[in-house]
Motif scaffolding. Structure first.
Motif, PDB file in Angstrom:
ATOM      1  N   VAL A  57       0.864  -1.178   0.000  1.00 36.23           N
ATOM      2  CA  VAL A  57       0.000   0.000   0.000  1.00 36.23           C
ATOM      3  C   VAL A  57       0.905   1.235   0.000  1.00 36.23           C
ATOM      4  N   PRO A  58       0.946   2.013  -1.083  1.00 34.57           N
ATOM      5  CA  PRO A  58       0.234   1.844  -2.361  1.00 34.57           C
ATOM      6  C   PRO A  58       0.761   0.646  -3.147  1.00 34.57           C
ATOM      7  N   TRP A  59       0.045   0.303  -4.221  1.00 32.07           N
ATOM      8  CA  TRP A  59       0.367  -0.901  -4.978  1.00 32.07           C
ATOM      9  C   TRP A  59       1.744  -0.778  -5.634  1.00 32.07           C
ATOM     10  N   PRO A  60       2.595  -1.801  -5.483  1.00 27.29           N
ATOM     11  CA  PRO A  60       3.962  -1.696  -6.014  1.00 27.29           C
ATOM     12  C   PRO A  60       4.006  -1.780  -7.541  1.00 27.29           C
ATOM     13  N   ASP A  61       5.051  -1.191  -8.099  1.00 28.94           N
ATOM     14  CA  ASP A  61       5.312  -1.333  -9.525  1.00 28.94           C
ATOM     15  C   ASP A  61       5.841  -2.742  -9.810  1.00 28.94           C
ATOM     16  N   PRO A  62       5.717  -3.214 -11.053  1.00 31.36           N
ATOM     17  CA  PRO A  62       6.242  -4.546 -11.397  1.00 31.36           C
ATOM     18  C   PRO A  62       7.728  -4.685 -11.048  1.00 31.36           C
ATOM     19  N   GLY A  63       8.076  -5.832 -10.484  1.00 28.10           N
ATOM     20  CA  GLY A  63       9.457  -6.127 -10.147  1.00 28.10           C
ATOM     21  C   GLY A  63       9.965  -5.468  -8.882  1.00 28.10           C
ATOM     22  N   ARG A  64       9.108  -4.699  -8.187  1.00 27.77           N
ATOM     23  CA  ARG A  64       9.577  -3.926  -7.032  1.00 27.77           C
ATOM     24  C   ARG A  64       9.272  -4.580  -5.693  1.00 27.77           C
ATOM     25  N   LEU A  65       8.303  -5.483  -5.649  1.00 30.12           N
ATOM     26  CA  LEU A  65       7.935  -6.093  -4.366  1.00 30.12           C
ATOM     27  C   LEU A  65       8.589  -7.469  -4.253  1.00 30.12           C
ATOM     28  N   ARG A  66       9.400  -7.647  -3.233  1.00 27.70           N
ATOM     29  CA  ARG A  66      10.018  -8.943  -2.970  1.00 27.70           C
ATOM     30  C   ARG A  66       9.106  -9.778  -2.077  1.00 27.70           C
ATOM     31  N   GLN A  67       9.070 -11.078  -2.343  1.00 27.38           N
ATOM     32  CA  GLN A  67       8.323 -11.950  -1.446  1.00 27.38           C
ATOM     33  C   GLN A  67       8.932 -11.877  -0.055  1.00 27.38           C
ATOM     34  N   SER A  68       8.062 -11.789   0.928  1.00 27.15           N
ATOM     35  CA  SER A  68       8.548 -11.676   2.306  1.00 27.15           C
ATOM     36  C   SER A  68       9.191 -12.983   2.754  1.00 27.15           C
ATOM     37  N   ARG A  69      10.169 -12.870   3.631  1.00 24.75           N
ATOM     38  CA  ARG A  69      10.791 -14.087   4.175  1.00 24.75           C
ATOM     39  C   ARG A  69       9.809 -14.865   5.047  1.00 24.75           C
ATOM     40  N   GLY A  70       8.809 -14.170   5.566  1.00 24.50           N
ATOM     41  CA  GLY A  70       7.819 -14.855   6.402  1.00 24.50           C
ATOM     42  C   GLY A  70       7.056 -15.934   5.677  1.00 24.50           C
ATOM     43  N   ILE A  71       6.929 -15.802   4.350  1.00 26.82           N
ATOM     44  CA  ILE A  71       6.171 -16.798   3.593  1.00 26.82           C
ATOM     45  C   ILE A  71       6.881 -18.142   3.588  1.00 26.82           C
ATOM     46  N   SER A  72       8.160 -18.160   3.915  1.00 26.47           N
ATOM     47  CA  SER A  72       8.898 -19.427   3.971  1.00 26.47           C
ATOM     48  C   SER A  72       8.397 -20.324   5.089  1.00 26.47           C
ATOM     49  N   ALA A  73       7.566 -19.789   5.982  1.00 27.72           N
ATOM     50  CA  ALA A  73       6.973 -20.638   7.025  1.00 27.72           C
ATOM     51  C   ALA A  73       6.161 -21.771   6.423  1.00 27.72           C
ATOM     52  N   GLY A  74       5.580 -21.536   5.253  1.00 27.28           N
ATOM     53  CA  GLY A  74       4.857 -22.603   4.571  1.00 27.28           C
ATOM     54  C   GLY A  74       5.639 -23.219   3.432  1.00 27.28           C
ATOM     55  N   VAL A  75       6.394 -22.398   2.707  1.00 26.16           N
ATOM     56  CA  VAL A  75       7.103 -22.884   1.531  1.00 26.16           C
ATOM     57  C   VAL A  75       8.183 -23.883   1.913  1.00 26.16           C
ATOM     58  N   ASP A  76       8.947 -23.576   2.954  1.00 21.00           N
ATOM     59  CA  ASP A  76      10.045 -24.466   3.332  1.00 21.00           C
ATOM     60  C   ASP A  76       9.529 -25.833   3.777  1.00 21.00           C
ATOM     61  N   LEU A  77       8.461 -25.841   4.550  1.00 13.28           N
ATOM     62  CA  LEU A  77       7.916 -27.129   4.993  1.00 13.28           C
ATOM     63  C   LEU A  77       7.381 -27.920   3.820  1.00 13.28           C
TER      64      LEU A  77
END
Length: 540
Positions: A57-77
């Protein structure tokens, strides 16, 4: 001017049963599918969370928002797990988004910023109000977001019935159209995952209801306003909603035959103005700002793709591309198991279902044009029902071919993109089935839907939970149950209740359809409405 109105109809029992079964299957799907087995679910969750914590917020431009490290709580498992989720691999307590890194940017960009923000705002804004959500176990956070997505899709059978009823009258065909929403089990999987498809599907179905009135001559201001608002919401959800603009335009062209040109133009301008003002501006902005209607969310410089060399041509690989496109679109339309390679049973079943659906579409189109009575359709109206599917196929095919020419990769070939066109397709299939089954069309539709849902359940169990060992089937099924229980945040009695409820409501749907098919004194469609007739051109 559009005169008359449908008498308020009682929702027929099979449609009510279909809504209950649809809701039960959606909720069961929330907990039956393992973490992140839906398309791009980690990225969708990440973008919802980015809205909740303010990073988007506001909406990021393409290529500007990195996936948060917090999402690895599900991805890594998920990455550590085997194709089958076993009880011994389940974590005792899932890490939370905050404990896995929170909002700290990870190495990968989130390409889904190419989508408009409506879905992510609808889920992210309420999530931000829930106390302590960053510290919830990740499986709890995921299932809460899945439940919110599933809630959006619950009205789908009711909307499909309402649209069909307005077009063909209150007959068993309309009820079959509503029941048919359970006949594509992958649709319930998508609706019960964190994915913006569900919102687009329900908005496309919702706008079809007033648009059917437009096709039959309804050029009232309030109808145009409703069409514009719903279309604008869809345009602010996903790129394939752009097909709704020609669908709305075609509806008003058909209305022109039944009312004056001036009234038609005024209503069309209102609908188009609201649609563009509420959602179409997003795509105009993209073209002006990035040089592309739908930019690539992975890169900031949108001119990079245009500078990549073309690797192939239609003469060199066109036949291979078309064959692969048809196969992949069919396979993941019906029974997507979310594993690679797909089991041969799923592939062959999907092909058979696609061929059957195509035959019923053709039969339904011919039967509708040749019919007498309320469910007779003009050829132009049949074409209008097929227009959303044709438009989406054109968008997907052109985008996939553009990617194929520079990468030789089958990008974007997913049958789920056709789901926003499901109401028109289901109505024509119901007409084709009616030509074969007569007044038992609802029973035939319900039986097919329940059978396919059971097949999808078997696919989920065998591909996600059933151990691939040489043990007896009974012991493997017990191990599958233990694995599901171990990986779920719900206790086993709740899981058993969800399973029994879904099975019971599907059985009840078939029973209700059978009872009404055997009782000619109780019409499947409920009260027969007065079909509205437009007044003569130029009348007040």
């Amino acid at each position: 001017m559009y005169r008359g109105a449908h008498r308020r109809a009682r929702v027929p029992a099979p449609v009510r049963a279909a809504v209950l079964a649809h809701a039960a299957v959606l909720v069961l799907s929330v907990f039956a599918w393992p973490v992140h087995r839906a398309p791009d679910e980690p990225q969708h969750v990440d973008l919802v969370v980015a809205v909740a914590d303010g990073a988007a917020v506001p909406w990021p431009d393409p290529g500007r928002l990195r996936q948060s490290r917090g999402i690895s709580a599900g991805v890594d498992l998920y990455a550590r797990g085997q194709p089958v989720f076993l009880a011994a691999q389940a974590p005792g307590r899932w890490p939370s988004w905050a404990s896995a890194g929170g909002a700290a940017p990870g190495p990968q960009p989130n390409q889904l910023v190419q989508h408009p923000p409506l879905y992510y705002l609808l889920l992210g804004a309420p999530l931000a109000l829930l106390p302590g959500w960053p510290d919830w176990p990740y499986d709890v956070l995921l299932d809460v977001l899945r439940l919110a997505s599933a809630l959006i899709l619950v009205p789908l059978p009711l909307l499909a019935w309402a649209a069909a009823r307005r077009l063909v009258g209150d007959v068993p065909i309309a009820a079959a159209c509503g029941v048919a929403m359970l006949g594509v089990p992958h649709l319930q999987h998508i609706g019960a995952s964190v994915n913006n498809d569900g919102l687009l599907i329900v908005l496309a179905a919702a706008v079809t209801v007033p648009l059917v009135g437009v096709v039959r001559g309804d050029t009232r201001w309030r109808t145009a306003g409703l069409v514009g608002v719903l279309t604008g919401g869809a345009l602010l959800t996903k790129g394939t909603a752009l097909v709704l603009l020609p669908v709305v335009g075609a509806a008003y062209l058909l209305a022109w035959r039944r009312t004056s040109l001036l009234r038609t133009v005024r209503a069309a301008v209102v609908a188009a103005g609201l649609a563009v003002g509420l959602g179409g501006w997003w795509w105009i902005r993209n073209k002006l700002r990035y040089g592309a209607v739908q930019p690539n969310g992975l890169i900031a410089d949108q001119t990079l793709l245009g500078r990549r060399p073309v690797l192939t041509s239609a003469a060199e690989s066109g036949a291979r591309f078309v064959s692969q496109f048809a196969r992949r679109m069919s396979e993941n339309f019906w029974l997507e198991p979310a594993v690679r390679p797909r089991p041969p049973f799923v592939s062959w079943t999907s092909w058979a279902l696609s061929l059957l659906a195509a035959a019923l579409l053709l039969a339904g189109s011919v039967a509708a044009v040749r019919a007498r009575g309320a469910h007779r359709l003009r050829l132009s109206e049949v074409g209008w029902l097929l227009l959303p599917a044709a438009g989406i196929l054109t968008i997907v095919l052109s985008g996939s071919w553009a990617a194929w020419k520079i990468s030789l990769l089958p990008s974007g070939q997913q049958g789920r993109y056709l789901y926003p066109a499901s109401v028109g397709l289901a109505l024509l299939v119901a007409l084709g089935l009616h030509a074969l089954a007569g007044r038992r069309v609802v029973l035939a539709t319900a039986a097919c839907a329940a059978t396919l849902q059971a097949v999808m359940g078997a696919v989920v169990v065998t591909q996600s939970w059933l151990p691939r060992t040489g043990d007896p089937l009974a012991s493997r099924l017990w191990a599958a149950w233990r694995g599901w229980d171990a990986w779920s945040p719900l206790p086993w009695p709740a899981l058993a209740l969800l399973l029994l409820t879904a099975a019971g409501t599907l059985g009840a749907l078939v029973a209700v359809a059978a009872r009404q098919a055997d009782d000619p004194a109780e019409p499947v469609g409920g009260d027969v409405p007065t079909v509205p007739r437009p007044a003569a051109v130029g009348s007040g």
